[in-house]
Scaffold this motif. Sequence first.
Motif, PDB file in Angstrom:
ATOM      1  N   LEU A 180      44.643  30.848  40.184  1.00 28.07           N
ATOM      2  CA  LEU A 180      45.231  32.113  39.528  1.00 28.07           C
ATOM      3  C   LEU A 180      46.763  32.097  39.303  1.00 28.07           C
ATOM      4  O   LEU A 180      47.466  32.804  38.564  1.00 28.07           O
ATOM      5  CB  LEU A 180      44.886  33.541  40.393  1.00 28.07           C
ATOM      6  N   LEU A 181      47.219  31.446  40.149  1.00 30.25           N
ATOM      7  CA  LEU A 181      48.720  31.008  39.731  1.00 30.25           C
ATOM      8  C   LEU A 181      49.171  30.055  39.085  1.00 30.25           C
ATOM      9  O   LEU A 181      50.350  30.363  38.697  1.00 30.25           O
ATOM     10  CB  LEU A 181      49.175  30.643  41.569  1.00 30.25           C
ATOM     11  N   ASP A 182      48.169  29.128  38.520  1.00 32.15           N
ATOM     12  CA  ASP A 182      48.714  28.009  37.473  1.00 32.15           C
ATOM     13  C   ASP A 182      48.797  28.767  36.365  1.00 32.15           C
ATOM     14  O   ASP A 182      50.065  28.218  35.711  1.00 32.15           O
ATOM     15  CB  ASP A 182      47.454  27.340  37.454  1.00 32.15           C
ATOM     16  N   PRO A 183      48.276  29.677  35.728  1.00 31.76           N
ATOM     17  CA  PRO A 183      48.556  30.153  34.501  1.00 31.76           C
ATOM     18  C   PRO A 183      49.878  30.836  34.505  1.00 31.76           C
ATOM     19  O   PRO A 183      50.504  30.947  33.549  1.00 31.76           O
ATOM     20  CB  PRO A 183      47.388  31.118  33.929  1.00 31.76           C
ATOM     21  N   LEU A 184      50.227  31.513  35.482  1.00 33.07           N
ATOM     22  CA  LEU A 184      51.479  32.436  35.831  1.00 33.07           C
ATOM     23  C   LEU A 184      52.518  31.501  35.717  1.00 33.07           C
ATOM     24  O   LEU A 184      53.804  31.552  35.101  1.00 33.07           O
ATOM     25  CB  LEU A 184      51.301  33.115  36.938  1.00 33.07           C
ATOM     26  N   GLU A 185      52.217  30.099  36.359  1.00 29.16           N
ATOM     27  CA  GLU A 185      53.438  29.105  36.463  1.00 29.16           C
ATOM     28  C   GLU A 185      53.569  28.567  35.112  1.00 29.16           C
ATOM     29  O   GLU A 185      54.904  28.407  34.453  1.00 29.16           O
ATOM     30  CB  GLU A 185      53.085  28.154  37.518  1.00 29.16           C
ATOM     31  N   GLN A 186      52.612  28.454  34.350  1.00 26.79           N
ATOM     32  CA  GLN A 186      52.624  27.615  33.059  1.00 26.79           C
ATOM     33  C   GLN A 186      53.390  28.745  32.140  1.00 26.79           C
ATOM     34  O   GLN A 186      54.113  28.311  31.259  1.00 26.79           O
ATOM     35  CB  GLN A 186      51.127  27.500  32.354  1.00 26.79           C
TER      36      GLN A 186
END
Length: 370
Positions: A248-254
Amino acid sequence: MKIRRSRSLSLKKVLVIFASTIVVCCATVVAATHLLTFHPKDIQNEIVFNEVDAPTLKAGQEFKIMSWNVQYMAGKNYVFFYDVADGKGPDSQPSAQDVALTFNEVVRIIREDNPDVILLQEVDSGAKRTYYEDQLGVLMRLLPNDYKSYCSAYYWKNTFNPHPKIMGSTGVTLAIISKYKISEATRHQLPSVEWSSIFKDFSFKRAALKARFPVVGGRDFFAINTHLSAFSQGTDNMKKQVSAVMSLLDPLEQNQHAWALGGDFNLLPPGQYETLGANEKYYYQPETELLPLMQKHPFVPQLSDCQGPDCSRWFTHFSNDPQSIEPDRTLDYIFHSKRLGSPLNYMVRNADTLHISDHFPVISTFKMPE
């Protein structure tokens, strides 16, 4: 010969009727189980409540986050059936008086710390054990008017649960409360233990609740609330749940969004497993499944806090098991994006909250990126 054939036909008819009855009964049980239990989508939108005058977060402002498992406002006067390893704790329900007193204490702590965003776990709604109350609704009526926005998502919901210690409805939610406007909320289903199908239907459906906050002068901010499984011994479910949360965090980071993830992770930090007694070690692995998340993203309390000589200051859990005479482990954390920078300050409020819940609030202040 005719008599024997007639008897043979009669026996066949009885067997057919018996088999048909079994099939009908099984189908009825499966259908009833489905109707009585909760079947969320993998990803689903949740209703957001905003007051018309709810302010909006601003780039560059300081804001405080609190994460707290409030144990459905039950207080600390009980040993519930699931609090001991053999499942034979004597209590199944707190008194209405204790629930009311605990509400007042939770509100007192929130008023004193004055967080801007609150992530709560184990908030009941429609559960028999807490007198069918909508606990989030009660809490919103008791909190100061500064708290303008909220959302929630179920992660345990049965119209009727036949467990002998329950025998009634269940309803447990994740809740996010804020002084600031929330634009949307999404529930994300987490992996579940592969129990037998009927048992699984009545069990928890662990989840993460993600709330989106518009930010004036900056990119939207996301607050994520979760409560991972407590009873996954002998499975790789905790590893799967941590992996799902990380995804869930990966797209927010990207997309360069700031975020904070809080909750009751039911997992130790490295170094605390060795300090537990044999009975308590049963619930955990020697090498924590939380390690990949800890290695990738900053969090509070920090690892040096949890391993240091003053680690008791950072314990977040005080088991209801009678063998536990004091807090002895850290299970609750606030992870955050590096875009928030280092926390301006943080704490575990465990000096005056021992009587409120079996978990303590984790509190941290950040500055919204400009």
